[in-house]
Design an enzyme around this catalytic site. Structure first.
Site, PDB file in Angstrom:
ATOM      1  N   ARG A  86      86.986  50.944 166.828  1.00  0.00           N
ATOM      2  CA  ARG A  86      86.530  49.563 166.647  1.00  0.00           C
ATOM      3  C   ARG A  86      86.740  49.134 165.205  1.00  0.00           C
ATOM      4  O   ARG A  86      86.441  49.887 164.276  1.00  0.00           O
ATOM      5  CB  ARG A  86      85.046  49.451 167.015  1.00  0.00           C
ATOM      6  CG  ARG A  86      84.562  48.015 166.947  1.00  0.00           C
ATOM      7  CD  ARG A  86      83.155  47.887 167.438  1.00  0.00           C
ATOM      8  NE  ARG A  86      82.209  48.500 166.529  1.00  0.00           N
ATOM      9  CZ  ARG A  86      80.905  48.551 166.765  1.00  0.00           C
ATOM     10  NH1 ARG A  86      80.420  48.066 167.890  1.00  0.00           N
ATOM     11  NH2 ARG A  86      80.080  49.101 165.896  1.00  0.00           N
ATOM     12  N   ARG A 129      82.783  53.811 165.558  1.00  0.00           N
ATOM     13  CA  ARG A 129      82.252  52.719 164.723  1.00  0.00           C
ATOM     14  C   ARG A 129      82.737  52.923 163.280  1.00  0.00           C
ATOM     15  O   ARG A 129      82.105  53.652 162.516  1.00  0.00           O
ATOM     16  CB  ARG A 129      80.724  52.740 164.740  1.00  0.00           C
ATOM     17  CG  ARG A 129      80.078  52.373 166.067  1.00  0.00           C
ATOM     18  CD  ARG A 129      78.558  52.468 165.932  1.00  0.00           C
ATOM     19  NE  ARG A 129      77.848  51.759 166.983  1.00  0.00           N
ATOM     20  CZ  ARG A 129      77.322  52.354 168.049  1.00  0.00           C
ATOM     21  NH1 ARG A 129      77.413  53.652 168.219  1.00  0.00           N
ATOM     22  NH2 ARG A 129      76.664  51.634 168.945  1.00  0.00           N
ATOM     23  N   GLU A 177      79.812  41.287 173.829  1.00  0.00           N
ATOM     24  CA  GLU A 177      78.444  41.554 173.370  1.00  0.00           C
ATOM     25  C   GLU A 177      77.726  40.279 172.966  1.00  0.00           C
ATOM     26  O   GLU A 177      76.604  40.309 172.466  1.00  0.00           O
ATOM     27  CB  GLU A 177      78.429  42.593 172.241  1.00  0.00           C
ATOM     28  CG  GLU A 177      79.397  42.355 171.123  1.00  0.00           C
ATOM     29  CD  GLU A 177      79.428  43.488 170.096  1.00  0.00           C
ATOM     30  OE1 GLU A 177      78.522  44.344 170.101  1.00  0.00           O
ATOM     31  OE2 GLU A 177      80.355  43.501 169.269  1.00  0.00           O
ATOM     32  N   CYS A 203      79.776  50.507 176.219  1.00  0.00           N
ATOM     33  CA  CYS A 203      79.655  51.451 175.106  1.00  0.00           C
ATOM     34  C   CYS A 203      78.340  51.273 174.354  1.00  0.00           C
ATOM     35  O   CYS A 203      78.106  51.902 173.334  1.00  0.00           O
ATOM     36  CB  CYS A 203      80.853  51.350 174.157  1.00  0.00           C
ATOM     37  SG  CYS A 203      80.949  49.757 173.343  1.00  0.00           S
ATOM     38  N   ASN A 238      73.951  46.666 173.484  1.00  0.00           N
ATOM     39  CA  ASN A 238      72.904  46.562 172.462  1.00  0.00           C
ATOM     40  C   ASN A 238      72.806  45.133 171.936  1.00  0.00           C
ATOM     41  O   ASN A 238      71.728  44.551 171.845  1.00  0.00           O
ATOM     42  CB  ASN A 238      73.198  47.497 171.285  1.00  0.00           C
ATOM     43  CG  ASN A 238      73.438  48.912 171.741  1.00  0.00           C
ATOM     44  OD1 ASN A 238      72.958  49.293 172.793  1.00  0.00           O
ATOM     45  ND2 ASN A 238      74.179  49.682 170.968  1.00  0.00           N
ATOM     46  N   ASP A 239      73.971  44.598 171.582  1.00  0.00           N
ATOM     47  CA  ASP A 239      73.962  43.227 171.086  1.00  0.00           C
ATOM     48  C   ASP A 239      73.847  42.222 172.233  1.00  0.00           C
ATOM     49  O   ASP A 239      73.214  41.183 172.075  1.00  0.00           O
ATOM     50  CB  ASP A 239      75.234  42.948 170.270  1.00  0.00           C
ATOM     51  CG  ASP A 239      75.071  43.446 168.842  1.00  0.00           C
ATOM     52  OD1 ASP A 239      73.995  43.198 168.254  1.00  0.00           O
ATOM     53  OD2 ASP A 239      75.991  44.080 168.323  1.00  0.00           O
ATOM     54  N   HIS A 253      70.604  50.172 164.610  1.00  0.00           N
ATOM     55  CA  HIS A 253      71.619  51.154 164.228  1.00  0.00           C
ATOM     56  C   HIS A 253      70.995  52.417 163.646  1.00  0.00           C
ATOM     57  O   HIS A 253      71.550  53.503 163.756  1.00  0.00           O
ATOM     58  CB  HIS A 253      72.645  50.523 163.291  1.00  0.00           C
ATOM     59  CG  HIS A 253      73.543  49.609 164.038  1.00  0.00           C
ATOM     60  ND1 HIS A 253      73.350  48.255 164.092  1.00  0.00           N
ATOM     61  CD2 HIS A 253      74.602  49.869 164.850  1.00  0.00           C
ATOM     62  CE1 HIS A 253      74.269  47.720 164.879  1.00  0.00           C
ATOM     63  NE2 HIS A 253      75.035  48.676 165.349  1.00  0.00           N
ATOM     64  N   ARG A 278      67.137  43.331 167.670  1.00  0.00           N
ATOM     65  CA  ARG A 278      67.128  44.739 168.112  1.00  0.00           C
ATOM     66  C   ARG A 278      66.523  45.670 167.081  1.00  0.00           C
ATOM     67  O   ARG A 278      66.249  46.835 167.371  1.00  0.00           O
ATOM     68  CB  ARG A 278      68.548  45.186 168.496  1.00  0.00           C
ATOM     69  CG  ARG A 278      69.540  45.100 167.373  1.00  0.00           C
ATOM     70  CD  ARG A 278      70.976  45.229 167.869  1.00  0.00           C
ATOM     71  NE  ARG A 278      71.455  46.603 167.819  1.00  0.00           N
ATOM     72  CZ  ARG A 278      72.745  46.950 167.883  1.00  0.00           C
ATOM     73  NH1 ARG A 278      73.666  45.999 168.032  1.00  0.00           N
ATOM     74  NH2 ARG A 278      73.110  48.190 167.812  1.00  0.00           N
TER      75      ARG A 278
HETATM   76  C1  PEP Z   1      76.622  47.223 171.093  1.00  0.00           C
HETATM   77  O1  PEP Z   1      76.293  46.177 170.527  1.00  0.00           O
HETATM   78  O2  PEP Z   1      76.216  47.564 172.217  1.00  0.00           O
HETATM   79  C2  PEP Z   1      77.541  48.170 170.431  1.00  0.00           C
HETATM   80  C3  PEP Z   1      78.045  49.197 171.067  1.00  0.00           C
HETATM   81  O3  PEP Z   1      77.809  47.962 169.123  1.00  0.00           O
HETATM   82  P1  PEP Z   1      76.785  48.257 167.949  1.00  0.00           P
HETATM   83  O4  PEP Z   1      75.619  49.000 168.516  1.00  0.00           O
HETATM   84  O5  PEP Z   1      77.507  49.031 166.912  1.00  0.00           O
HETATM   85  O6  PEP Z   1      76.424  46.875 167.477  1.00  0.00           O
HETATM   86 MG    MG Z   2      77.379  45.493 168.781  1.00  0.00          MG
END
Ligand code: PEP
Ligand code: MG
Length: 588
Positions: free
Chosen positions: A343, A307, A442, A513, A465-466, A200, A476
């Site tokens: 979200r 977010r 995710e 996303c 991402n997750d 993040h 990550r």
């Molecule tokens: C993700 O996990 O891809 C996502 C968009 O949420 P975040 O990056 O806030 O965990």
């Molecule tokens: Mg996520």
């Protein structure tokens, strides 16, 4: 001055040339700025007040200790209190403020460095380690200073920081809660020793829209405050003390890069349609309501991910319903009827309310985060749901649930949403009765079961991402395994494809996303796989759009099918590169 290079992982493109501004440590943002003479006395008072507040806080902690608390705890607090009484911490920083005309945080930090150096000379190991007490107590004071209401305004800080030269922020690590505060400063670039490409912190760095590099390992130790550095975010390279020739070369590259960015502006209001006429929605990801300015400037046609957790950071109290309502309504109104997907709270793992929260569970990414946390704190969730529903009366808001893994989580969420609706109806407060509810895919469990989620939801949004983190078992945020974090892993692609198919089968829209959506090298693959909606940081919209404008969808679908049939990452990567022929990238 020796010139040298450090290599890391570029997370935000572009070239910056400026002077290093070292952040003291992971927890704190201690900036150094000079004050005009007439503010010196105020600054000294601010310092004294902070010492007083910390003493009071420690006193309260001490008196609040349970009777059976270990004796060391009280002794530990007593030591900190004694240190604050000592002239070296309570008086000398005032002299530093006066003599150096600097801010209080910087003064006490300088003094701390001095004391720590003296401790370092002590032979006795136990006594030598007492330096940690000094550091901890000074950290407390600095935190109070940073959050103190009489703190200099951010405008004053920013102008002081930027008076003469561009600053490049150099830190060992920065928490997302710290990074969100940097949105108010004008740094030219952002580099850290640790961090993964989709942590993040990296996402926020990207949203600052300045070149950034993470995973530089020892940059914080090797670079000295004020040194001239070049940050090449595209290549992940930092050049410290560049010689004349290198500097000239990079100035040229910087100009070229800026020129390319300007050229891209030409397609800002062009619709994102492939050569064979398929339209793709390009939405923006935001973290705070102020980001809508960047959204409008980017040509995005909606917000695909807001977010909300960043509203909950860097504070002691949760935002109440009214504060949340205003934030959501502001975004909805600013978007003038365009889609705004908000979200619900995704706190936990690397996103903590306070940057100094010590995470005690062994695997925070697998712990009580996102929807799990909200369901365990129904009152907090209820407040957010009410705020979202109220704001839905003022724009085109849709609600998105993060981290779903089971249908029962979804059903509980629906019950709570209904309960929030009932409470508003009782009070005759207007909201959109038919507000759409979507779920983030995710977690691999959700992707595998995407059909079932698609049946009970209005739309799906893939959080790559997750999804990559959990599919490949790669933290990550951990730079040690960053090289293994690969969106093109066949298992990741298969899970994405399963989710797209589930949406197609049930007539529900599916978007991406996560950071994959903003990577122009992956655009052709993603739309070839069937995605018609991508949400990304505003600064990526135009490069992604450029890819779409040069895409022949029928060809891309064949290519994507070929790629999905492969089980070997080593074969997938060159094929994806081949589909992104450089001639396609150039603006005509
Ligand atoms: C993700 O996990 O891809 C996502 C968009 O949420 P975040 O990056 O806030 O965990
Ligand atoms: Mg996520």
């Amino acid at each position: 001055m020796t010139s040298f290079c450090i290599h890391g992982v570029g997370v935000s493109s572009g070239i910056a040339i400026g002077h290093a501004h070292l952040v003291s440590n992971a927890l704190l943002e201690v900036v150094h700025y000079q004050l005009p003479q007439h503010l010196i006395n105020d600054e000294i008072i601010r310092f004294s007040n902070a010492i007083f507040t910390v003493k009071q806080d420690l006193g309260k902690i001490n008196s609040g200790l349970r009777k059976n608390a270990p004796a060391e705890l009280s002794a530990f607090i007593g030591t900190h209190l004694m240190m604050l009484e000592d002239k070296s911490l309570s008086e000398i920083p005032k002299d530093i403020i006066k003599n150096e005309r600097c801010n209080a945080e910087w003064a006490i930090k300088l003094q701390m460095d001095d004391i720590v150096e003296q401790f370092e000379l002590i032979e006795d190991e136990y006594l030598r380690e007492r330096k940690q007490d000094v550091i901890q107590v000074v950290e407390r004071v600095i935190k109070v200073l940073l959050g103190h209401p009489s703190q200099l305004s951010t405008e004053q800080q920013t102008s002081a920081l930027n008076e003469e030269r561009k600053l490049i922020l150099v830190a060992h690590d920065i928490s997302p809660a710290d990074a969100i505060q940097f949105k108010q400063h004008e740094f030219a670039a952002f580099i850290t020793d640790v961090g993964g490409i989709t942590s993040h912190t990296a996402i926020l760095a990207r949203s600052l829209n300045i070149p950034s590099i993470v995973a530089l390992q020892k940059a914080r130790d090797l670079i000295r405050d004020g040194e001239l550095i070049i940050v090449d975010g595209s290549q992940g390279v930092v050049i410290v003390n560049p010689d004349k020739n290198i500097l000239t070369e990079y100035k040229l590259r910087q100009e070229q890069w800026e020129l390319e960015q300007q050229k891209l502006q030409r397609i800002k209001s062009t619709k994102a349609i492939t050569l064979d006429g398929t339209s793709i929605d390009l939405y923006a990801n935001i973290e705070v309501p102020e980001d809508v300015v960047a959204v409008s400037a980017s040509g995005a046609t909606g917000i695909g991910l807001y977010r909300t957790e960043f509203l909950f950071m860097n504070r002691r109290e949760m935002p109440d319903e009214e504060e949340q309502f205003i934030a959501y309504k502001t975004v909805a109104e600013a978007m003038k009827g365009a889609v705004v997907i908000i979200r619900t709270l995704d706190l936990g793992a690397d996103k903590q309310m306070n940057p100094d929260t010590v995470v005690t569970c062994a695997n925070p990414a697998l712990g009580l985060r996102a929807i799990r946390y909200c369901l365990s704190e129904p009152q907090i969730f209820h407040t957010q749901l009410r705020a979202l529903l109220r704001a839905s009366h003022f724009g085109n808001i849709k609600i998105l649930i993060p981290m779903l893994s089971t249908l029962s989580e979804l059903r509980q969420t629906k019950l709570l949403l209904e309960r929030a609706k009932i409470s508003l109806r009782k009070q005759n407060i207007a909201f959109n009765e038919n507000i759409a509810l979507g779920g983030m895919i995710e977690i691999p469990a959700a992707a595998i079961n995407a059909d079932a989620f698609a049946k009970e939801l209005d739309f799906l949004s893939i959080g790559t991402n997750d999804l990559i983190q959990y599919t490949l078992a790669i933290d990550r945020t951990d730079d040690a395994v960053a090289h293994l974090y690969n969106p093109l892993h066949p298992s990741v692609l298969k899970l994405i494809s399963m989710t797209i198919k589930a949406g197609e089968k049930l007539g529900k829209s599916v978007s991406v996303c996560g950071e994959m959506a903003g990577d122009a090298k992956l655009t052709k693959l993603l739309i070839g796989m069937g995605l018609r909606q991508l949400s990304m940081h505003p600064s990526h919209i135009l490069t992604v759009k450029q890819q779409i404008l040069h895409s022949q969808l029928s060809k891309l679908s064949d290519n994507a099918r070929k790629i999905l049939s492969l089980a070997d990452i080593e074969k997938i990567e060159p094929l994806v590169a081949k589909f992104n022929a450089p001639s396609d990238l150039r603006l005509k």
